[in-house]
Write an enzyme that holds these catalytic residues in place. Structure first.
Site, mmCIF file in Angstrom:
data_model
loop_
_atom_site.group_PDB
_atom_site.id
_atom_site.type_symbol
_atom_site.label_atom_id
_atom_site.label_comp_id
_atom_site.label_asym_id
_atom_site.label_seq_id
_atom_site.Cartn_x
_atom_site.Cartn_y
_atom_site.Cartn_z
ATOM 1 N N HIS A 193 0.839 -1.310 0.263
ATOM 2 C CA HIS A 193 0.079 -0.163 0.207
ATOM 3 C C HIS A 193 0.535 1.399 0.324
ATOM 4 O O HIS A 193 0.329 2.601 -0.852
ATOM 5 C CB HIS A 193 -1.188 0.107 1.322
ATOM 6 C CG HIS A 193 -1.945 -0.788 1.323
ATOM 7 N ND1 HIS A 193 -3.357 -0.857 1.974
ATOM 8 C CD2 HIS A 193 -3.125 -0.946 -0.314
ATOM 9 C CE1 HIS A 193 -4.336 -1.748 1.360
ATOM 10 N NE2 HIS A 193 -3.725 -1.812 0.253
ATOM 11 N N ARG A 300 -13.290 1.641 -12.504
ATOM 12 C CA ARG A 300 -13.359 1.138 -10.797
ATOM 13 C C ARG A 300 -14.309 0.275 -10.090
ATOM 14 O O ARG A 300 -14.592 0.886 -9.348
ATOM 15 C CB ARG A 300 -12.241 0.114 -10.741
ATOM 16 C CG ARG A 300 -10.842 -0.059 -11.304
ATOM 17 C CD ARG A 300 -9.392 -0.840 -10.976
ATOM 18 N NE ARG A 300 -8.354 -1.229 -11.702
ATOM 19 C CZ ARG A 300 -7.189 -0.021 -11.907
ATOM 20 N NH1 ARG A 300 -7.103 1.702 -12.298
ATOM 21 N NH2 ARG A 300 -7.024 -0.687 -13.010
ATOM 22 N N ARG A 336 -17.614 -0.258 -15.630
ATOM 23 C CA ARG A 336 -17.043 -1.484 -15.589
ATOM 24 C C ARG A 336 -17.521 -2.387 -14.435
ATOM 25 O O ARG A 336 -17.630 -2.440 -13.295
ATOM 26 C CB ARG A 336 -15.059 -1.859 -15.193
ATOM 27 C CG ARG A 336 -15.345 -3.728 -15.232
ATOM 28 C CD ARG A 336 -13.204 -4.001 -14.929
ATOM 29 N NE ARG A 336 -13.352 -3.773 -13.813
ATOM 30 C CZ ARG A 336 -11.540 -3.268 -13.498
ATOM 31 N NH1 ARG A 336 -11.110 -3.323 -13.798
ATOM 32 N NH2 ARG A 336 -11.442 -3.415 -12.096
ATOM 33 N N GLU A 438 -8.989 -9.241 -21.270
ATOM 34 C CA GLU A 438 -7.636 -8.915 -20.444
ATOM 35 C C GLU A 438 -7.316 -10.493 -20.949
ATOM 36 O O GLU A 438 -6.355 -10.654 -19.516
ATOM 37 C CB GLU A 438 -7.789 -8.463 -19.045
ATOM 38 C CG GLU A 438 -9.177 -8.685 -18.263
ATOM 39 C CD GLU A 438 -9.033 -8.102 -17.424
ATOM 40 O OE1 GLU A 438 -8.451 -7.085 -17.150
ATOM 41 O OE2 GLU A 438 -10.454 -7.756 -16.814
ATOM 42 N N ASN A 461 -2.363 -4.649 -17.881
ATOM 43 C CA ASN A 461 -2.597 -5.062 -16.872
ATOM 44 C C ASN A 461 -2.556 -7.061 -16.400
ATOM 45 O O ASN A 461 -1.739 -7.367 -16.353
ATOM 46 C CB ASN A 461 -2.826 -4.698 -15.738
ATOM 47 C CG ASN A 461 -2.673 -2.554 -15.649
ATOM 48 O OD1 ASN A 461 -1.687 -2.163 -16.073
ATOM 49 N ND2 ASN A 461 -4.199 -2.337 -14.880
ATOM 50 N N ASP A 462 -4.211 -6.962 -17.226
ATOM 51 C CA ASP A 462 -4.008 -8.304 -17.103
ATOM 52 C C ASP A 462 -3.636 -9.688 -17.779
ATOM 53 O O ASP A 462 -2.882 -10.567 -18.292
ATOM 54 C CB ASP A 462 -5.357 -8.896 -16.038
ATOM 55 C CG ASP A 462 -6.122 -8.901 -15.393
ATOM 56 O OD1 ASP A 462 -4.858 -9.396 -14.149
ATOM 57 O OD2 ASP A 462 -6.873 -8.068 -14.831
ATOM 58 N N ARG A 472 1.368 -10.091 -12.208
ATOM 59 C CA ARG A 472 1.877 -8.801 -11.976
ATOM 60 C C ARG A 472 1.772 -8.137 -10.901
ATOM 61 O O ARG A 472 2.288 -6.983 -10.890
ATOM 62 C CB ARG A 472 0.053 -8.239 -12.864
ATOM 63 C CG ARG A 472 -0.998 -8.264 -11.368
ATOM 64 C CD ARG A 472 -2.077 -7.714 -12.408
ATOM 65 N NE ARG A 472 -2.459 -6.831 -12.097
ATOM 66 C CZ ARG A 472 -4.177 -5.805 -12.629
ATOM 67 N NH1 ARG A 472 -4.591 -6.363 -13.279
ATOM 68 N NH2 ARG A 472 -4.049 -4.536 -12.115
ATOM 69 N N CYS A 509 -6.572 0.887 -21.777
ATOM 70 C CA CYS A 509 -7.332 0.739 -20.317
ATOM 71 C C CYS A 509 -6.283 0.282 -19.604
ATOM 72 O O CYS A 509 -5.998 0.814 -17.803
ATOM 73 C CB CYS A 509 -8.649 0.719 -19.987
ATOM 74 S SG CYS A 509 -9.203 -0.586 -19.415
HETATM 75 C C1 PEP Z 1 -5.828 -4.357 -16.779
HETATM 76 O O1 PEP Z 1 -6.001 -4.933 -15.833
HETATM 77 O O2 PEP Z 1 -5.656 -4.314 -17.567
HETATM 78 C C2 PEP Z 1 -7.027 -3.278 -16.452
HETATM 79 C C3 PEP Z 1 -7.730 -2.308 -16.244
HETATM 80 O O3 PEP Z 1 -7.675 -3.946 -14.854
HETATM 81 P P1 PEP Z 1 -6.956 -4.073 -13.450
HETATM 82 O O4 PEP Z 1 -6.500 -3.317 -13.162
HETATM 83 O O5 PEP Z 1 -8.685 -2.931 -12.204
HETATM 84 O O6 PEP Z 1 -6.790 -5.310 -13.033
HETATM 85 MG MG MG Z 2 -8.009 -6.676 -15.210
#
Ligand code: PEP
Ligand code: MG
Length: 585
Positions: A193, A300, A336, A438, A461-462, A472, A509
């Site tokens: 955090h 989110r 989302r 993702e 990201n995912d 990740r 995103c």
């Molecule tokens: C992602 O996975 O890129 C995404 C935008 O969602 P989160 O980071 O909330 O998993």
């Molecule tokens: Mg994600």
């Protein structure tokens, strides 16, 4: 002579200054002496002392979250949950009543037992919560009079580069009002955090650098490069000059970007690229307009569902969406659907323990197992849109989709809910339905999914995590979970092609959309919109304005021929202004 330490990049940016070593161990709490069972021991008095300390800490947390930002609100909300956790308070109560411990000893033991339990967990996300628990413990023991308050980090000297073993979120909160220019940690991870909070404050942080950094001589020159994950001690004159130039250019660019933040982002060849903001709480909505974003590209919604025993009602959710719609006023709002599980646990949905929660029942899978959740969330949004017809382009987005069957099943639930509110079938100009791509499977069948939805957004990201099999949240494999890996770029291209064939918008995103260097590459791959962390929006808009689409396509073609991420990074480095190129510590 420059000494280079390499660690994990936790928060981007460059900090150049002088070393300040923070060794808080001496300020840490000592194990309080056992005074229980003495004559006159009164368990009710000890319990009251604990409750008073608890209330005082609660008040401090509420005050701290108010002075920073919404990321701080989220983090200190988690701290409130820990503070009032039944297991923790139960352990303190038992120690006082059954073992005749005084309040401080009981608190110390309960906090340490709980922190140990978390620290031993395999999942890095939960393991790193141990630091949050100890942070709360320290606060309680300060109130109980057996620990010293933190050193006054906010009073650190001008230009300090702070070196420490680790920092708690409270420590970082104090840094917000300090003159610290960068943080280098011997331990910790980018998912702690403290790192998340530092990112939201724009403070460069590198972690996992090893204990040797704590032997650095205070006052020596230092550079923290949060993007590259390095700490340079006593850098030579040439390196100092190069980083000085980087800082100067970055500062100029920031000013220019903010001066033009409210103008549209149009490439030199004339394409208008909407640049949205990602937000995690409705409190950020006013900021979205302030920084000139074209709307919210990713809301989110997990925060609505976390920290409570049951889901929010339709009316409760509708209140939030109504507020956001009003704030957006003609700008895009993308909601989302609840993406629970994996790194976003939602307490009332915690099911059977899973060996691999990131590959388990999460996101879309959980929604389809609990269709009322999906239905109610859509219903809340549809009711608000229906009441305010035509004001704001609204999008609803499905997370963690793996198959076309999942999209079909979700659509059936959504279309039925839409019919209930509007009395007619759903149209994309009322509420557009999209897939957050993702999972690699979704990218590979994007052509089929494109027939079922109105837009795509790519969650890099995912997507990077799953296609590279690189967690990740684990700094040891951060080089794999890199959205600029060629394998990820090929999947992005595939999704863009599928979208182009049906003339659907396609955004990115994931965090990479906030990386200025990646802008021409993403546009060249066929991405038509970007949704970035809010503080990056003006810089991303400015970056869009500097590119011609033909240059973007050429760059994308070159990167698609790369065999390694290193090569992709090199190509992108070459697109930087001369002063910022090839900084190889
Ligand atoms: C992602 O996975 O890129 C995404 C935008 O969602 P989160 O980071 O909330 O998993
Ligand atoms: Mg994600």
């Amino acid at each position: 002579m420059t000494t280079t330490f390499r660690g994990a990049a936790a928060a981007p940016g460059v900090g150049q200054g002088t070393v300040f070593v923070y060794l808080p161990q001496e300020h840490e709490f000592m194990r309080p002496a056992m005074r229980g069972a003495a004559a006159g021991y009164d368990p009710h008095h000890e319990w009251r002392r604990f409750e008073e300390a608890q209330r005082a800490v609660e008040q401090d947390l509420a005050e701290m979250s108010q002075v920073l930002n919404t990321v701080a609100v989220d983090i200190f909300n988690v701290h409130q949950l820990i503070l009032n956790d039944q297991t923790l308070t139960g352990a303190v109560r038992d120690a006082i009543h059954l073992n005749q411990s005084d309040a401080a000893v009981a608190t110390y033991q309960a906090i340490h037992d709980m922190a140990e339990l978390f620290r031993a967990m395999d999942d890095e996300y939960f393991a790193s919560r141990a630091a949050d628990i100890l942070d709360i413990g320290r606060r309680l023991l300060v109130k109980l009079g057996v620990a010293m308050d933190e050193v006054r980090l906010e009073e650190l000297p001008e230009g300090a580069v702070l070196l420490a073993e680790d920092l708690t979120p409270s420590d970082v909160a104090h840094l917000a009002s300090s003159a610290v220019v960068g943080v280098a940690l011997a331990g910790s991870t980018p998912t702690a955090h403290s790192a998340i909070l530092a990112r939201s404050l724009g403070l460069p942080v590198v972690c996992g650098l090893g204990p040797e950094i704590l032997e650095a001589r205070p006052g020596v020159a230092a550079i923290v490069d949060g993007g590259k994950g390095v700490l340079l001690l006593d850098p030579d004159a040439a390196t100092q000059a190069r980083y000085g130039e980087i800082l100067r250019v970055q500062e100029d660019q920031r000013h220019q970007a903010y001066d033009h933040a409210h103008e549209p982002a149009v490439t030199r060849s004339g394409e208008r690229i909407p640049v949205y903001a990602n937000i995690n709480s409705p409190d950020d909505a006013a900021h979205v307009r302030h920084i000139g974003a074209d709307g919210i590209g990713l809301l989110r919604t997990e925060y609505l569902f976390q920290g409570r025993p049951e889901p929010p009602t339709v009316a409760e959710q509708a209140r939030v969406y109504r507020h956001l719609l009003t704030e957006m006023n003609h700008r895009v709002l993308t909601v989302r659907a609840l993406d629970a599980g994996g790194d976003k646990p939602v307490e009332f949905l915690l099911g059977l323990p899973e060996a691999n929660p990131f590959l388990g029942k999460r996101g879309m899978r959980l929604l389809l197992a609990n269709p009322d959740l999906l239905r109610d969330q859509y219903l809340a949004l549809a009711q608000v849109v229906h009441a305010r017809r035509g004001h704001t382009p609204v999008r609803f987005m499905l997370p963690m989709v793996s198959t076309a069957e999942e999209v079909a099943a979700a659509r059936a639930i959504i279309d039925a809910a839409h019919g209930e509110v509007f009395g007619t079938p759903r149209r994309r100009d009322e509420i557009a339905l999209g897939v957050l791509v993702e999972v690699p499977a979704a990218a590979l069948i994007a052509r089929h999914l494109a027939e079922m939805v109105d837009y795509f957004s790519i969650g890099t990201n995912d997507l990077a995590q799953y296609v590279m099999a690189g967690d990740r949240t684990n700094p040891q494999v951060a080089h794999l979970a890199d959205p600029l890996q060629p394998a990820v770029l090929h999947l992005i291209r595939l999704v863009c092609r599928a979208a182009q064939e049906r003339e659907l918008p396609v955004s990115v995103c994931g965090e990479v959309a906030g990386n200025v260097q990646a802008v021409p590459l993403l546009l060249g791959l066929g991405v038509t919109e970007l949704s970035a962390p809010a503080p990056s929006v003006p810089l991303i808009k400015q970056a869009v304005r500097t590119w011609h689409m033909a240059e973007c396509r050429d760059l994308a073609e070159l990167t698609l021929r790369c065999a390694t991420a290193e090569r992709v990074h090199m190509l992108l480095d070459r697109t930087l202004p001369a002063g910022q190129r090839d900084v190889k510590p």
